[in-house]
Design an enzyme around this catalytic site. Structure first.
Site, short mmCIF file in Angstrom:
data_model
loop_
_atom_site.label_atom_id
_atom_site.label_comp_id
_atom_site.label_asym_id
_atom_site.label_seq_id
_atom_site.Cartn_x
_atom_site.Cartn_y
_atom_site.Cartn_z
CG HIS A 62 -1.74 -1.14 1.46
ND1 HIS A 62 -1.95 -1.69 2.69
CD2 HIS A 62 -2.45 -1.90 0.59
CE1 HIS A 62 -2.75 -2.73 2.59
NE2 HIS A 62 -3.07 -2.88 1.32
CE LYS A 72 1.96 3.54 5.61
NZ LYS A 72 1.40 2.36 4.95
CE1 TYR A 132 0.12 2.38 9.40
CE2 TYR A 132 -0.14 0.23 10.43
CZ TYR A 132 -0.59 1.21 9.56
OH TYR A 132 -1.77 1.03 8.87
CG ASP A 170 -4.43 -5.84 0.50
OD1 ASP A 170 -4.68 -4.65 0.20
OD2 ASP A 170 -3.89 -6.16 1.57
#
Length: 189
Positions: A62, A72, A132, A170
């Site tokens: 992603h 991130k 995260y 996904d």
């Protein structure tokens, strides 16, 4: 904290300070000043996310495009993952290259994934918790990604094919070639 740049420019493995004694343990998860000095990252993390997954789950690959691109800082609170970053910045010397590292509650490693990178992970233990921080807010319309099993990227997720569990979303992602055909410049990432 120990900071090691990966084979991908701007992507770092972070090993935070960790102390353990007869009382338990202490982990210095993040120190903004030291992080900036060692990585050159001057942004602020504005969003924190956490997921819990079972063995075999693959999340990714992603990213967020345009003004909603995100850097991130990924860590595992419980369990173990194979964390994967792909440089999708067309003007980068490491464009299209893949880096992966095992992150676990035992090794306390973190991965810093800069803006313009695809990111994903495979879950290697049941009840794994991944946390995260992101330096930008999520925007549904800016969401994009690449199939986890893209033939050009050839990522080894450390799972057998019949063990892999994906979301419907996904399964519908595009291959890396198609993904790059729609992005005119790295600014779109």
């Amino acid at each position: 904290m120990k900071v090691t740049e990966t084979s991908l420019k701007g992507c770092y493995v972070i090993e935070p300070l960790f102390f353990k004694d007869n009382r338990g343990c202490f982990l210095l998860e993040y120190n903004k000043k030291e992080f900036q000095e060692k990585t050159g990252f001057t942004g602020d993390f504005v969003l924190g996310n956490q997921s819990t997954s079972q063995y075999g789950v693959v999340r990714g690959l992603h990213l967020q495009r345009g003004e909603f691109a995100q850097a991130k800082l990924v860590r595992v609170v419980k369990g173990k993952i194979l964390d994967v970053a792909v440089d999708a910045r067309k003007d980068s010397e490491t464009f299209g290259e893949v880096f992966s590292v095992e992150l676990s509650a035992d090794n306390n490693k973190q991965l810093f994934v800069p803006r313009g990178f695809l990111h994903g992970f495979s879950v290697l233990e049941d009840d794994t918790i991944v946390s995260y921080k992101c330096d930008n807010y999520y925007n549904l319309d800016s969401e994009d990604g690449v199939l986890f099993d893209d033939k050009d990227l050839n990522i080894d997720w450390k799972l057998k094919e019949d063990e892999i569990v994906l979301s419907d979303k996904d399964r519908m992602l595009k291959d890396f070639l198609s993904f790059n055909d729609i992005s005119k410049t790295s600014e779109n990432l």
